[in-house]
Design a protein around this motif. Structure first.
Motif, PDB file in Angstrom:
ATOM      1  N   GLU A 135      10.171  22.325  -4.694  1.00  0.00           N
ATOM      2  CA  GLU A 135       9.153  22.659  -3.941  1.00  0.00           C
ATOM      3  C   GLU A 135       7.733  22.244  -4.664  1.00  0.00           C
ATOM      4  N   ASN A 136       6.912  21.630  -3.864  1.00  0.00           N
ATOM      5  CA  ASN A 136       5.521  21.460  -4.666  1.00  0.00           C
ATOM      6  C   ASN A 136       5.122  22.492  -5.666  1.00  0.00           C
ATOM      7  N   ILE A 137       5.133  23.586  -5.002  1.00  0.00           N
ATOM      8  CA  ILE A 137       4.267  24.622  -5.734  1.00  0.00           C
ATOM      9  C   ILE A 137       5.126  25.232  -7.027  1.00  0.00           C
ATOM     10  N   LEU A 180      -2.300  13.409 -10.673  1.00  0.00           N
ATOM     11  CA  LEU A 180      -3.319  13.910 -10.320  1.00  0.00           C
ATOM     12  C   LEU A 180      -3.654  15.423 -10.759  1.00  0.00           C
ATOM     13  N   MET A 181      -2.426  16.106 -10.614  1.00  0.00           N
ATOM     14  CA  MET A 181      -2.686  17.460 -11.156  1.00  0.00           C
ATOM     15  C   MET A 181      -2.363  17.423 -12.765  1.00  0.00           C
ATOM     16  N   ILE A 182      -1.989  16.574 -13.504  1.00  0.00           N
ATOM     17  CA  ILE A 182      -2.370  16.482 -14.934  1.00  0.00           C
ATOM     18  C   ILE A 182      -3.833  16.385 -15.347  1.00  0.00           C
ATOM     19  N   ARG A 215      10.693  18.109   3.961  1.00  0.00           N
ATOM     20  CA  ARG A 215      11.670  17.859   2.935  1.00  0.00           C
ATOM     21  C   ARG A 215      12.272  16.653   2.720  1.00  0.00           C
ATOM     22  N   TYR A 216      12.368  15.884   1.502  1.00  0.00           N
ATOM     23  CA  TYR A 216      13.330  14.539   1.536  1.00  0.00           C
ATOM     24  C   TYR A 216      14.331  15.103   0.453  1.00  0.00           C
ATOM     25  N   ALA A 217      15.362  14.610   0.751  1.00  0.00           N
ATOM     26  CA  ALA A 217      16.638  14.678  -0.248  1.00  0.00           C
ATOM     27  C   ALA A 217      17.484  13.542  -0.078  1.00  0.00           C
ATOM     28  N   LYS A 259       5.366  24.305  -0.011  1.00  0.00           N
ATOM     29  CA  LYS A 259       6.828  24.781   0.030  1.00  0.00           C
ATOM     30  C   LYS A 259       7.739  23.330   0.413  1.00  0.00           C
ATOM     31  N   ASN A 260       6.810  22.276   0.780  1.00  0.00           N
ATOM     32  CA  ASN A 260       7.441  20.902   1.010  1.00  0.00           C
ATOM     33  C   ASN A 260       8.128  20.452  -0.299  1.00  0.00           C
ATOM     34  N   VAL A 261       9.237  19.959  -0.157  1.00  0.00           N
ATOM     35  CA  VAL A 261      10.119  19.724  -0.929  1.00  0.00           C
ATOM     36  C   VAL A 261      10.382  18.181  -1.183  1.00  0.00           C
ATOM     37  N   PRO A 320      -5.127  20.969  -5.844  1.00  0.00           N
ATOM     38  CA  PRO A 320      -4.956  21.177  -4.637  1.00  0.00           C
ATOM     39  C   PRO A 320      -3.499  20.933  -4.002  1.00  0.00           C
ATOM     40  N   ILE A 321      -3.046  22.079  -3.352  1.00  0.00           N
ATOM     41  CA  ILE A 321      -1.444  22.074  -2.899  1.00  0.00           C
ATOM     42  C   ILE A 321      -1.881  21.822  -1.563  1.00  0.00           C
ATOM     43  N   TYR A 322      -1.361  21.231  -0.843  1.00  0.00           N
ATOM     44  CA  TYR A 322      -1.374  20.973   0.659  1.00  0.00           C
ATOM     45  C   TYR A 322      -0.544  22.262   1.439  1.00  0.00           C
ATOM     46  N   ASP A 377      12.328  14.933  -4.024  1.00  0.00           N
ATOM     47  CA  ASP A 377      13.376  14.724  -4.706  1.00  0.00           C
ATOM     48  C   ASP A 377      12.784  13.689  -5.771  1.00  0.00           C
ATOM     49  N   TRP A 378      12.755  14.287  -7.252  1.00  0.00           N
ATOM     50  CA  TRP A 378      12.128  13.505  -8.165  1.00  0.00           C
ATOM     51  C   TRP A 378      12.766  12.666  -8.936  1.00  0.00           C
ATOM     52  N   LEU A 379      12.500  11.255  -9.155  1.00  0.00           N
ATOM     53  CA  LEU A 379      13.419  10.519 -10.087  1.00  0.00           C
ATOM     54  C   LEU A 379      12.414   9.861 -10.996  1.00  0.00           C
ATOM     55  N   GLU A 430       0.910  -1.168  -0.011  1.00  0.00           N
ATOM     56  CA  GLU A 430       0.066   0.085  -0.019  1.00  0.00           C
ATOM     57  C   GLU A 430       0.775   1.302   0.086  1.00  0.00           C
ATOM     58  N   SER A 431       0.561   2.104  -0.967  1.00  0.00           N
ATOM     59  CA  SER A 431       1.898   3.000  -1.182  1.00  0.00           C
ATOM     60  C   SER A 431       1.456   4.420  -0.960  1.00  0.00           C
ATOM     61  N   HIS A 432       0.214   4.911  -0.857  1.00  0.00           N
ATOM     62  CA  HIS A 432      -0.187   6.019  -0.631  1.00  0.00           C
ATOM     63  C   HIS A 432      -0.223   6.797   0.693  1.00  0.00           C
ATOM     64  N   VAL A 433       0.376   7.827   0.917  1.00  0.00           N
ATOM     65  CA  VAL A 433       0.325   8.284   2.386  1.00  0.00           C
ATOM     66  C   VAL A 433      -0.741   8.840   2.796  1.00  0.00           C
ATOM     67  N   ASP A 434      -1.742   9.572   2.008  1.00  0.00           N
ATOM     68  CA  ASP A 434      -2.746  10.170   2.609  1.00  0.00           C
ATOM     69  C   ASP A 434      -3.819   9.081   2.783  1.00  0.00           C
ATOM     70  N   ARG A 435      -3.731   7.928   2.106  1.00  0.00           N
ATOM     71  CA  ARG A 435      -4.803   6.701   2.469  1.00  0.00           C
ATOM     72  C   ARG A 435      -4.236   6.076   4.000  1.00  0.00           C
TER      73      ARG A 435
HETATM   74  O1  DAU Z   1       9.349   9.655  -1.178  1.00  0.00           O
HETATM   75  C1  DAU Z   1       8.936   8.554  -1.701  1.00  0.00           C
HETATM   76  C2  DAU Z   1       7.202   8.333  -1.573  1.00  0.00           C
HETATM   77  O2  DAU Z   1       6.730   9.072  -2.403  1.00  0.00           O
HETATM   78  C3  DAU Z   1       6.893   7.076  -1.858  1.00  0.00           C
HETATM   79  O3  DAU Z   1       7.325   6.165  -0.503  1.00  0.00           O
HETATM   80  C4  DAU Z   1       5.419   6.993  -1.600  1.00  0.00           C
HETATM   81  O4  DAU Z   1       4.725   5.623  -2.131  1.00  0.00           O
HETATM   82  C5  DAU Z   1       4.757   7.878  -2.798  1.00  0.00           C
HETATM   83  O5  DAU Z   1       3.422   7.821  -2.585  1.00  0.00           O
HETATM   84  C6  DAU Z   1       5.496   9.272  -2.538  1.00  0.00           C
HETATM   85  O6  DAU Z   1       4.921   9.909  -1.329  1.00  0.00           O
HETATM   86  P1  DAU Z   1       4.611  11.328  -1.234  1.00  0.00           P
HETATM   87  O7  DAU Z   1       3.765  11.577   0.044  1.00  0.00           O
HETATM   88  O8  DAU Z   1       5.812  12.326  -1.391  1.00  0.00           O
HETATM   89  O9  DAU Z   1       3.914  11.522  -2.491  1.00  0.00           O
HETATM   90  P2  DAU Z   1       2.406  12.321  -3.224  1.00  0.00           P
HETATM   91  O10 DAU Z   1       2.444  12.095  -4.612  1.00  0.00           O
HETATM   92  O11 DAU Z   1       1.588  11.805  -2.355  1.00  0.00           O
HETATM   93  O12 DAU Z   1       2.779  13.773  -2.664  1.00  0.00           O
HETATM   94  C7  DAU Z   1       4.018  14.483  -3.015  1.00  0.00           C
HETATM   95  C8  DAU Z   1       4.053  15.861  -2.456  1.00  0.00           C
HETATM   96  O13 DAU Z   1       2.741  16.713  -2.901  1.00  0.00           O
HETATM   97  C9  DAU Z   1       3.796  15.755  -0.932  1.00  0.00           C
HETATM   98  O14 DAU Z   1       4.456  16.824  -0.343  1.00  0.00           O
HETATM   99  C10 DAU Z   1       2.302  16.124  -0.789  1.00  0.00           C
HETATM  100  C11 DAU Z   1       2.135  16.839  -2.015  1.00  0.00           C
HETATM  101  N1  DAU Z   1       0.648  16.873  -2.370  1.00  0.00           N
HETATM  102  C12 DAU Z   1       0.275  15.636  -2.666  1.00  0.00           C
HETATM  103  C13 DAU Z   1      -0.945  15.497  -3.424  1.00  0.00           C
HETATM  104  C14 DAU Z   1      -1.678  14.111  -3.598  1.00  0.00           C
HETATM  105  C15 DAU Z   1      -0.129  18.025  -2.557  1.00  0.00           C
HETATM  106  O15 DAU Z   1       0.324  19.228  -2.235  1.00  0.00           O
HETATM  107  N2  DAU Z   1      -1.456  17.712  -3.261  1.00  0.00           N
HETATM  108  C16 DAU Z   1      -1.764  16.695  -3.527  1.00  0.00           C
HETATM  109  O16 DAU Z   1      -3.076  16.625  -4.022  1.00  0.00           O
END
Ligand code: DAU
Ligand code: NAD
Length: 353
Positions: free
Chosen positions: A256-258, A201-203, A295-297, A219-221, A213-215, A223-225, A88-93
């Motif tokens: 940063e998310n934004i 989701l954004m696309i 932040r993750y890096a 400014k949460n950061v 929706p930006i949480y 590291d994208w691969l 199960e991989s989604h933090v919100d869930r």
């Molecule tokens: O860091 C690795 C992790 O990345 C993985 O272990 C998880 O399985 C994967 O879901 C992902 O976790 P995040 O919580 O970082 O990913 P998510 O796409 O849910 O969110 C990315 C960032 O965007 C996070 O700071 C929360 C924010 N966010 C997310 C959603 C869905 C928003 O601002 N708005 C949103 O609607």
């Protein structure tokens, strides 16, 4: 490697990994995909592979918690390697309902390890590669990086469940001598990602004219691969990694998310022929995720220096490819968003949007 069991192969990274395996030249190993088919799975992702490689690709709809079935599959296909993506991989869930996370991520991993231990004690050695996440390390401030020696400090039910599974994997290596490796990766993006995660989701929301929706303050950061580079890293560990070791994998690509979403608006606009301001106007700051890691890096020097791995896809190219993929897979998006997912999003996000 003659027979590789991939768990969670119908999800985002598992699908990409199996596709990667079948793209490798001059290989004749068998791949067995074991997936329970949760809301996040789509077995059609691999239909072409199934048709093209009927003697090398096999799908088994099985829960990793079912140890008896797992043992049957190991025997049936003479499995010598397991790559464990299922989770199960989604933090919100995990915040809304942690129970499935404990069951699959903790008990499911334990159950796989027990199956491997039984075979090991009967003289059959199975290499186990466990896929983990940088979230196990906790949250960083504005400076610093996670290394393989950073102490674990998980802060969400998801990351706590992944941390627990990592500990079990290491414990089975130290106690029973099982041949394991672990990789700890940063945020992936790319084709086949379920559209509950930030980028897809954004696309889809842009295309449908829905709020983005930006949480919190955005400014949460992260590291994208690009997911392909995660696959090459796992392959490097499988073929060159040292048993018992953990390897960090990262994009060295912090956003940063934004800022990321603003950039994504521009990429989508460049492909739909719209003005990016049409999408940027949809940006909507909403209530923060509880316990939202700041932040993750990742520091991934170890895998680079020891195994010669490096990222091959820069962010501009990867995001371009990803947006193009989603724009040409609208039917896929509709399929995976049907049913359970739509009901869940309505209950949990509906009011907030
Ligand atoms: O860091 C690795 C992790 O990345 C993985 O272990 C998880 O399985 C994967 O879901 C992902 O976790 P995040 O919580 O970082 O990913 P998510 O796409 O849910 O969110 C990315 C960032 O965007 C996070 O700071 C929360 C924010 N966010 C997310 C959603 C869905 C928003 O601002 N708005 C949103 O609607
Ligand atoms: P995903 O949610 O897209 O896919 C998970 C897959 O596992 C689905 O096909 C699902 O059906 C399957 N599954 C779930 N429970 C199962 C069970 N009990 N038995 C069998 N199959 C089951 O996840 P993903 O994003 O592809 O992540 C894969 C792995 O990579 C996970 O372990 C995750 O923690 C890790 N990871 C993900 C990211 C990321 O950014 N997505 C980053 C680092 C690590």
């Amino acid at each position: 490697m003659k027979s590789i069991l991939v768990t969670g192969g119908c999800g985002f990274i598992g699908t990409n990994f199996i596709r990667f395996l079948f793209d490798l030249p001059d290989k004749d190993f068998v791949v067995v995909n074991v997936d329970k088919l949760t809301y996040a799975a789509n077995p059609e992702n691999l239909e072409d592979i199934q048709n093209q490689f009927p003697n090398r690709y096999f799908f088994e709809k099985v829960d990793i918690c079912d140890q008896i079935k797992i043992l049957e599959i190991i025997e049936k296909y003479e499995v010598d390697t397991i790559v464990h993506f299922a989770a199960e991989s989604h933090v919100d869930r995990s915040i809304v309902g942690p129970s499935d996370f404990i069951q699959t991520n903790v008990f499911g991993t334990f159950s796989l390890l027990e199956a491997i231990r039984k075979k090991f004690e009967a003289g059959i050695e199975i290499r186990f590669h466990h896929i983990s996440t940088d979230e196990v390390y906790g949250s960083l401030g504005p400076i610093g990086y996670f290394t393989e020696t950073t102490p674990y400090q998980p802060r969400s039910p998801y990351s706590a469940s992944k941390a627990a599974s990592d500990h079990l994997v290491r414990a089975y290596h130290n106690t029973y001598g099982l041949p394991v490796t672990i990789s700890i990766c940063s945020n992936n993006y790319g084709p086949y990602q379920f559209p509950e995660k930030l980028i897809p989701l954004m696309i889809i929301n842009m295309l449908e004219g829905k709020p983005l929706p930006i949480y919190g303050d955005g400014k949460n950061v992260r590291d994208w691969l690009f997911v392909y580079d995660h696959c090459t890293a796992v392959w490097a560990i499988l073929t060159k990694g040292k048993i018992g070791e953990t390897y960090n994998i990262g994009g060295e690509n912090e956003w940063e998310n934004i800022r990321l979403i603003e950039y994504l608006c521009e990429v989508v606009a460049s492909k739909t022929g719209e003005n990016s301001s049409k999408y940027k106007k949809l940006i909507n700051f909403v209530k923060d995720r509880p316990g939202h890691d700041r932040r993750y890096a990742i520091n991934c020097d170890k895998i680079k220096n020891e195994l010669g791995w490096s990222q091959s896809v820069d962010f501009e190219t990867g995001l371009d490819l990803t947006v193009s993929w989603y724009l040409s897979h609208l039917e896929w998006l509709n399929k995976v968003r049907s049913g359970e997912y739509l009901r869940w999003i309505e209950i949990n996000y509906g009011r907030r949007l």
